[in-house]
Design a protein around this motif. Structure first.
Motif, PDB file in Angstrom:
ATOM      1  N   LEU A   1       0.918  -1.209   0.055  1.00 11.55           N
ATOM      2  CA  LEU A   1      -0.019   0.199  -0.044  1.00 11.55           C
ATOM      3  C   LEU A   1       0.875   1.224   0.008  1.00 11.55           C
TER       4      LEU A   1
ATOM      5  N   TRP B   1      -2.176  -5.915   1.029  1.00  7.49           N
ATOM      6  CA  TRP B   1      -3.546  -6.090   0.865  1.00  7.49           C
ATOM      7  C   TRP B   1      -4.143  -7.692   1.234  1.00  7.49           C
TER       8      TRP B   1
ATOM      9  N   TRP C   1      -7.019   0.218   3.210  1.00 13.29           N
ATOM     10  CA  TRP C   1      -6.718   1.475   2.916  1.00 13.29           C
ATOM     11  C   TRP C   1      -6.703   2.022   4.433  1.00 13.29           C
TER      12      TRP C   1
END
Length: 439
Positions: free
Chosen positions: A382, A427, A410
């Motif tokens: 990320l 993720w 997120w």
């Protein structure tokens, strides 16, 4: 007085000099008239044939064998062909006949669950970071500086007014398309707008976002949730329901969209087009090349942004308005007639290997999945990601599940929970989309 013999000679044809000269002059006039008519007819025929050959050279030259293609280039210079193709751009017609749709399973791509290592080749060097969109983008050329490509200024219409209101000072606009199925409350459009609000340096980009509604239901919802809306009308086609991948209506919708984007370029506006199933998590303009003509996302990126063997994804692209892109979009749209039953992305996969593609002089780049990832090939961490696309996924339900998870990942990355037991920089796999192809 005439004698009997002289009188007989006067009566016999050809025996009188004055009469012979008169007949000769009359015959000459007839000959001149006939020659003029023949030359006039020949000129009309030559002009008609020349126009037909020119049109053929314009539309099909890139697909011809190299020997024939070179001959065509001698007869019609690239400049003449480019100018003719660009000045004749017209909006997409309302009906497109596209028989023999493909089965979704035939287009299935392997989904990587987040464990695939990214290629080691670095992506294009990013532009210096700026929060404001206006400060990041190079200015797009004004309409009157696009040379022969742009037609004479037309009277301002609704689209001109919406674009002028939405675009930034560099004449750049962000565009997404929306139909009734994706406009329902708590569905795709809500996740899309939420990603702008929770992303880094993305909330201000909402001022430059134009939602293009494909039906009345989508337009009504847009007016409730966003200030910049435009309805793209298509007579005789209902785009409100969810469209099955590669169905007739799906293909019509994709080609309709492409024709519309070509019209945007012709009006002198650059654009970033984004499918609504793409989450905007960081300002993407910091990663765009400042001088590329077209930059497009990849389903599978091999590490070389200029390699045409990358797999393009037309759901996300940044296109600058200039002579080259206006002409290419018209050519891309016209190519649909050569490949019935295929969508615009598949046609691009064919066109990019033709000699005509390289002769256009465009700087065409593929975006690295390290920054512009998707469920086909995700950005591993990320820390790098700008956007995340729910590609390689079948059906609205599966997309909604995994995109909701994307935004949750997120949020945890931005504000890690104290009791978290997993690495918040990675993720979670998009399991709903992975299994969406099982049925």
């Amino acid at each position: 007085m005439l004698g009997a013999r002289d009188f007989r000679n006067w009566l016999v044809p050809g025996s009188n000099p004055m009469r012979s000269r008169k007949e000769a002059m009359t015959a000459q006039k007839h000959i001149v008239r006939d020659v003029f008519v023949i030359l006039l007819c020949a000129t009309v025929i030559i002009l008609a044939v020349s126009a037909l050959v020119h049109k053929a050279a314009t539309a099909f030259n890139p697909f011809l064998p190299s020997g024939i293609s070179q001959t065509v280039n001698i007869l019609f210079t690239p400049k003449a062909v480019e100018d003719n193709r660009a000045t004749a751009f017209h909006p997409l017609p309302s009906e497109i006949a596209v028989p023999f749709p493909k089965s979704p399973d035939s287009n299935k791509t392997e989904i990587l669950a987040g464990t695939t290592a990214l290629q080691s080749v670095s992506a294009p060097a990013p532009a210096p970071y700026q929060d404001k969109l206006d400060a990041v983008l190079p200015p797009a050329p004004e309409p009157d500086k696009l040379g022969m490509v742009l037609s004479p200024p037309a009277p301002e219409d609704e689209l001109d007014r919406v674009l002028a209101k939405t675009a930034n000072s560099n004449r750049t606009v962000i565009i997404t398309a929306l139909n009734g199925a994706w406009a329902e409350p708590n569905t795709m459009i809500d996740l899309f707008l939420e990603s702008f609000r929770v992303g880094e340096g993305t909330s201000e980009l909402l001022n430059n976002l134009l939602i293009v509604a494909l039906d009345a239901k989508a337009h009504d919802r847009c007016l409730q949730i966003h200030p910049h809306c435009y309805t793209l009308k298509t007579r005789g086609v209902d785009f409100s329901a969810e469209k099955v991948y590669m169905s007739d209506d799906y293909l019509k919708m994709m080609w309709r969209r492409l024709g519309f984007l070509g019209d945007i370029l012709k009006r002198g506006y650059s654009f970033v087009f984004s499918d609504a199933d793409i989450m905007w998590l960081r300002n993407p303009f910091t990663r765009f090349s400042p001088d590329a003509d077209i930059q497009i996302a990849s389903d599978q990126f091999n590490g070389d942004p200029f390699d045409v063997h990358n797999m393009p994804n037309g759901g996300y692209k940044y296109v600058r308005s200039n002579e080259r892109t206006v002409s290419f979009y018209r050519y891309w749209y016209l190519s649909r007639r050569l490949f019935p039953g295929q969508n615009e992305q598949e046609v691009l996969n064919i066109v990019k290997f033709t000699k005509g593609f390289g002769r256009r002089g465009m700087k065409f780049m593929f975006l690295s999945t390290q920054y512009f990832g998707g469920f086909c090939q995700r950005s591993e961490y990320l820390d790098d990601v700008c956007t995340m696309h729910a590609n390689c996924c079948k059906g609205l339900k599966a997309k909604l599940i995994d995109l909701r998870q994307t935004l949750d990942d997120w949020s945890e990355y931005r504000s890690p929970p104290l009791n978290s037991t997993r690495n918040v920089s990675e993720w979670r796999p998009p399991n709903a989309c992975i299994h969406s192809w099982d049925n």
